[in-house]
Design a protein around this motif. Structure first.
Motif, PDB file in Angstrom:
ATOM      1  N   ALA A  81       0.837  -1.199   0.000  1.00 47.35           N
ATOM      2  CA  ALA A  81       0.000   0.000   0.000  1.00 47.35           C
ATOM      3  C   ALA A  81       0.877   1.256   0.000  1.00 47.35           C
ATOM      4  O   ALA A  81       0.568   2.243  -0.684  1.00 47.35           O
ATOM      5  CB  ALA A  81      -0.931  -0.011   1.219  1.00 47.35           C
ATOM      6  N   TRP A  82       1.971   1.223   0.749  1.00 48.49           N
ATOM      7  CA  TRP A  82       2.914   2.351   0.765  1.00 48.49           C
ATOM      8  C   TRP A  82       3.517   2.556  -0.615  1.00 48.49           C
ATOM      9  O   TRP A  82       3.667   3.692  -1.085  1.00 48.49           O
ATOM     10  CB  TRP A  82       4.000   2.099   1.793  1.00 48.49           C
ATOM     11  N   LEU A  83       3.873   1.458  -1.285  1.00 50.43           N
ATOM     12  CA  LEU A  83       4.419   1.539  -2.643  1.00 50.43           C
ATOM     13  C   LEU A  83       3.424   2.165  -3.602  1.00 50.43           C
ATOM     14  O   LEU A  83       3.770   3.039  -4.405  1.00 50.43           O
ATOM     15  CB  LEU A  83       4.786   0.135  -3.136  1.00 50.43           C
ATOM     16  N   ALA A  84       2.183   1.708  -3.550  1.00 47.13           N
ATOM     17  CA  ALA A  84       1.153   2.249  -4.444  1.00 47.13           C
ATOM     18  C   ALA A  84       0.941   3.732  -4.182  1.00 47.13           C
ATOM     19  O   ALA A  84       0.794   4.539  -5.122  1.00 47.13           O
ATOM     20  CB  ALA A  84      -0.154   1.474  -4.258  1.00 47.13           C
ATOM     21  N   ALA A  85       0.942   4.122  -2.917  1.00 47.58           N
ATOM     22  CA  ALA A  85       0.771   5.538  -2.580  1.00 47.58           C
ATOM     23  C   ALA A  85       1.960   6.356  -3.077  1.00 47.58           C
ATOM     24  O   ALA A  85       1.798   7.500  -3.533  1.00 47.58           O
ATOM     25  CB  ALA A  85       0.622   5.693  -1.062  1.00 47.58           C
ATOM     26  N   SER A  86       3.161   5.786  -3.023  1.00 47.75           N
ATOM     27  CA  SER A  86       4.356   6.486  -3.502  1.00 47.75           C
ATOM     28  C   SER A  86       4.243   6.790  -4.991  1.00 47.75           C
ATOM     29  O   SER A  86       4.553   7.904  -5.443  1.00 47.75           O
ATOM     30  CB  SER A  86       5.603   5.632  -3.229  1.00 47.75           C
ATOM     31  N   THR A  87       3.805   5.799  -5.763  1.00 49.93           N
ATOM     32  CA  THR A  87       3.641   6.004  -7.200  1.00 49.93           C
ATOM     33  C   THR A  87       2.586   7.072  -7.470  1.00 49.93           C
ATOM     34  O   THR A  87       2.763   7.918  -8.357  1.00 49.93           O
ATOM     35  CB  THR A  87       3.244   4.685  -7.883  1.00 49.93           C
ATOM     36  N   GLU A  88       1.497   7.043  -6.727  1.00 51.87           N
ATOM     37  CA  GLU A  88       0.432   8.018  -6.955  1.00 51.87           C
ATOM     38  C   GLU A  88       0.902   9.432  -6.626  1.00 51.87           C
ATOM     39  O   GLU A  88       0.531  10.403  -7.309  1.00 51.87           O
ATOM     40  CB  GLU A  88      -0.795   7.659  -6.116  1.00 51.87           C
ATOM     41  N   ILE A  89       1.737   9.576  -5.615  1.00 53.25           N
ATOM     42  CA  ILE A  89       2.296  10.891  -5.281  1.00 53.25           C
ATOM     43  C   ILE A  89       3.118  11.417  -6.455  1.00 53.25           C
ATOM     44  O   ILE A  89       3.023  12.597  -6.830  1.00 53.25           O
ATOM     45  CB  ILE A  89       3.151  10.793  -3.994  1.00 53.25           C
ATOM     46  N   LEU A  90       3.940  10.553  -7.049  1.00 54.87           N
ATOM     47  CA  LEU A  90       4.728  10.965  -8.210  1.00 54.87           C
ATOM     48  C   LEU A  90       3.828  11.319  -9.390  1.00 54.87           C
ATOM     49  O   LEU A  90       4.019  12.365 -10.037  1.00 54.87           O
ATOM     50  CB  LEU A  90       5.690   9.846  -8.608  1.00 54.87           C
ATOM     51  N   LEU A  91       2.860  10.473  -9.688  1.00 54.12           N
ATOM     52  CA  LEU A  91       1.979  10.731 -10.832  1.00 54.12           C
ATOM     53  C   LEU A  91       1.201  12.032 -10.651  1.00 54.12           C
ATOM     54  O   LEU A  91       1.026  12.794 -11.605  1.00 54.12           O
ATOM     55  CB  LEU A  91       1.024   9.550 -11.028  1.00 54.12           C
ATOM     56  N   ASN A  92       0.741  12.289  -9.446  1.00 47.70           N
ATOM     57  CA  ASN A  92       0.020  13.541  -9.194  1.00 47.70           C
ATOM     58  C   ASN A  92       0.922  14.746  -9.430  1.00 47.70           C
ATOM     59  O   ASN A  92       0.493  15.764 -10.006  1.00 47.70           O
ATOM     60  CB  ASN A  92      -0.513  13.560  -7.761  1.00 47.70           C
ATOM     61  N   ALA A  93       2.173  14.664  -8.989  1.00 47.71           N
ATOM     62  CA  ALA A  93       3.110  15.768  -9.192  1.00 47.71           C
ATOM     63  C   ALA A  93       3.370  15.994 -10.674  1.00 47.71           C
ATOM     64  O   ALA A  93       3.428  17.143 -11.143  1.00 47.71           O
ATOM     65  CB  ALA A  93       4.421  15.491  -8.456  1.00 47.71           C
ATOM     66  N   LEU A  94       3.525  14.912 -11.436  1.00 46.19           N
ATOM     67  CA  LEU A  94       3.768  15.027 -12.871  1.00 46.19           C
ATOM     68  C   LEU A  94       2.552  15.594 -13.595  1.00 46.19           C
ATOM     69  O   LEU A  94       2.693  16.433 -14.498  1.00 46.19           O
ATOM     70  CB  LEU A  94       4.129  13.655 -13.444  1.00 46.19           C
ATOM     71  N   ARG A  95       1.355  15.169 -13.202  1.00 45.92           N
ATOM     72  CA  ARG A  95       0.139  15.695 -13.829  1.00 45.92           C
ATOM     73  C   ARG A  95       0.008  17.195 -13.570  1.00 45.92           C
ATOM     74  O   ARG A  95      -0.333  17.970 -14.465  1.00 45.92           O
ATOM     75  CB  ARG A  95      -1.084  14.974 -13.277  1.00 45.92           C
ATOM     76  N   GLU A  96       0.256  17.593 -12.331  1.00 45.73           N
ATOM     77  CA  GLU A  96       0.100  18.996 -11.960  1.00 45.73           C
ATOM     78  C   GLU A  96       1.128  19.877 -12.671  1.00 45.73           C
ATOM     79  O   GLU A  96       0.814  20.995 -13.096  1.00 45.73           O
ATOM     80  CB  GLU A  96       0.229  19.158 -10.449  1.00 45.73           C
ATOM     81  N   ALA A  97       2.336  19.375 -12.836  1.00 48.54           N
ATOM     82  CA  ALA A  97       3.395  20.180 -13.450  1.00 48.54           C
ATOM     83  C   ALA A  97       3.245  20.254 -14.964  1.00 48.54           C
ATOM     84  O   ALA A  97       3.551  21.282 -15.570  1.00 48.54           O
ATOM     85  CB  ALA A  97       4.756  19.593 -13.091  1.00 48.54           C
ATOM     86  N   GLY A  98       2.796  19.177 -15.589  1.00 46.50           N
ATOM     87  CA  GLY A  98       2.809  19.121 -17.044  1.00 46.50           C
ATOM     88  C   GLY A  98       4.190  18.728 -17.532  1.00 46.50           C
ATOM     89  O   GLY A  98       5.185  18.883 -16.817  1.00 46.50           O
ATOM     90  N   PRO A  99       4.309  18.216 -18.758  1.00 41.99           N
ATOM     91  CA  PRO A  99       5.574  17.633 -19.214  1.00 41.99           C
ATOM     92  C   PRO A  99       6.713  18.619 -19.451  1.00 41.99           C
ATOM     93  O   PRO A  99       7.874  18.207 -19.493  1.00 41.99           O
ATOM     94  CB  PRO A  99       5.184  16.932 -20.518  1.00 41.99           C
ATOM     95  N   ASP A 100       6.410  19.906 -19.605  1.00 37.68           N
ATOM     96  CA  ASP A 100       7.448  20.866 -19.984  1.00 37.68           C
ATOM     97  C   ASP A 100       7.950  21.711 -18.817  1.00 37.68           C
ATOM     98  O   ASP A 100       8.771  22.622 -19.019  1.00 37.68           O
ATOM     99  CB  ASP A 100       6.930  21.787 -21.087  1.00 37.68           C
ATOM    100  N   ALA A 101       7.508  21.427 -17.613  1.00 39.46           N
ATOM    101  CA  ALA A 101       7.915  22.227 -16.459  1.00 39.46           C
ATOM    102  C   ALA A 101       9.378  21.960 -16.105  1.00 39.46           C
ATOM    103  O   ALA A 101       9.811  20.808 -16.015  1.00 39.46           O
ATOM    104  CB  ALA A 101       7.029  21.910 -15.266  1.00 39.46           C
ATOM    105  N   ASP A 102      10.147  23.013 -15.904  1.00 33.88           N
ATOM    106  CA  ASP A 102      11.553  22.869 -15.530  1.00 33.88           C
ATOM    107  C   ASP A 102      11.681  22.394 -14.088  1.00 33.88           C
ATOM    108  O   ASP A 102      10.859  22.739 -13.221  1.00 33.88           O
ATOM    109  CB  ASP A 102      12.282  24.210 -15.669  1.00 33.88           C
TER     110      ASP A 102
END
Length: 253
Positions: A81-102
């Motif tokens: 469950a900790w692993l799954a939450a870790s991945t979701e934290i990363l995915l949320n950060a990437l979604r919020e930033a968008g692919p071109d954010a420095d």
């Protein structure tokens, strides 16, 4: 991001299937499977903080401290469950930033941008290779998915090898040929190291422009580049000693 999700899910399955979390990981000397879980999940959280911080000359101090202080549950279900939450934290950060954010990144920026998109591409490969490690620790290794591996060869060359630091030996080049029909050339000289995709050679064709050529499946090439298998597991044409020089090279940051 879909590939991060898929490879992270595959990693969790490997952990769930393993008979023992204390099993040694042969491809990560000194590590157990539990250590590998901590590394990958902690990496997801670390890179999420980096992407969220935006442009910077160094990773956020808080992210570095948090990674060093990680405490994980030992019970397997809670660990997954900790692993799954870790991945979701990363995915949320990437979604919020968008692919071109420095953002900050440890690579040179020569061929892979220091952006959230560059981070996402690299995390796919981190998850894929460590899934291989986890399966190996469980005694049931599996090849990397072809789509992931084909991009993995190029991503490694563009991210982990590309540098403006001068090559300290005679200029040369290395060709990598995937059995799936894709090839790359890595050139090293006084201007550093950079790679490009090249046409796949015809049967029996060799190039005088390179010092060594490495042939294998895309998955085998990725595992070789990440030091999971040795050059002897692949077909090498030319001067195999050049590969040892490349492996030993430590360019300045």
């Amino acid at each position: 991001m879909q590939l991060i999700d898929e490879r992270s899910a595959a990693f969790r399955v490997a952990v769930a299937d393993a008979p023992d979390l204390d099993a040694p990981v042969p491809t990560c000397p000194g590590w157990t499977l539990f250590d590998l879980v901590k590394h990958l999940g902690g990496g997801d959280r670390f890179w999420a903080a980096i992407v969220g911080a935006g442009p910077a000359d160094a990773p956020p101090a808080g992210a570095v401290a948090a990674r060093a202080a990680l405490e994980l549950p030992r019970e397997r279900e809670a660990l997954l469950a900790w692993l799954a939450a870790s991945t979701e934290i990363l995915l949320n950060a990437l979604r919020e930033a968008g692919p071109d954010a420095d953002c900050w990144a440890w690579w040179s920026g020569l061929q892979t941008p220091r952006t959230s998109g560059g981070v996402a591409r690299h995390r796919v490969q981190e998850s894929a290779v460590h899934t291989y490690d986890a399966r190996l620790a469980a005694g049931a290794p599996q090849p990397l998915p072809t789509e992931v591996a084909l991009d993995g060869v190029e991503e490694f060359l563009f991210t982990c090898v590309a540098t403006p630091s001068a090559w300290p030996h005679e200029p040369t080049a290395f060709d990598l040929h995937a059995a799936e029909g894709r090839s790359w050339r890595l050139t090293v000289d006084g201007d550093g190291a950079r790679s490009t995709r090249i046409p796949a050679p015809a049967a029996g064709e060799a190039s005088d422009a390179v010092g060594a050529s490495v042939h294998g499946t895309a998955g085998e090439l990725v595992l070789y580049l990440y030091d999971r298998i040795q050059a002897g597991s692949l077909r090498v044409d030319g001067d195999a000693g050049l590969l040892d020089l490349l492996r030993a090279w430590e360019p300045e940051a």
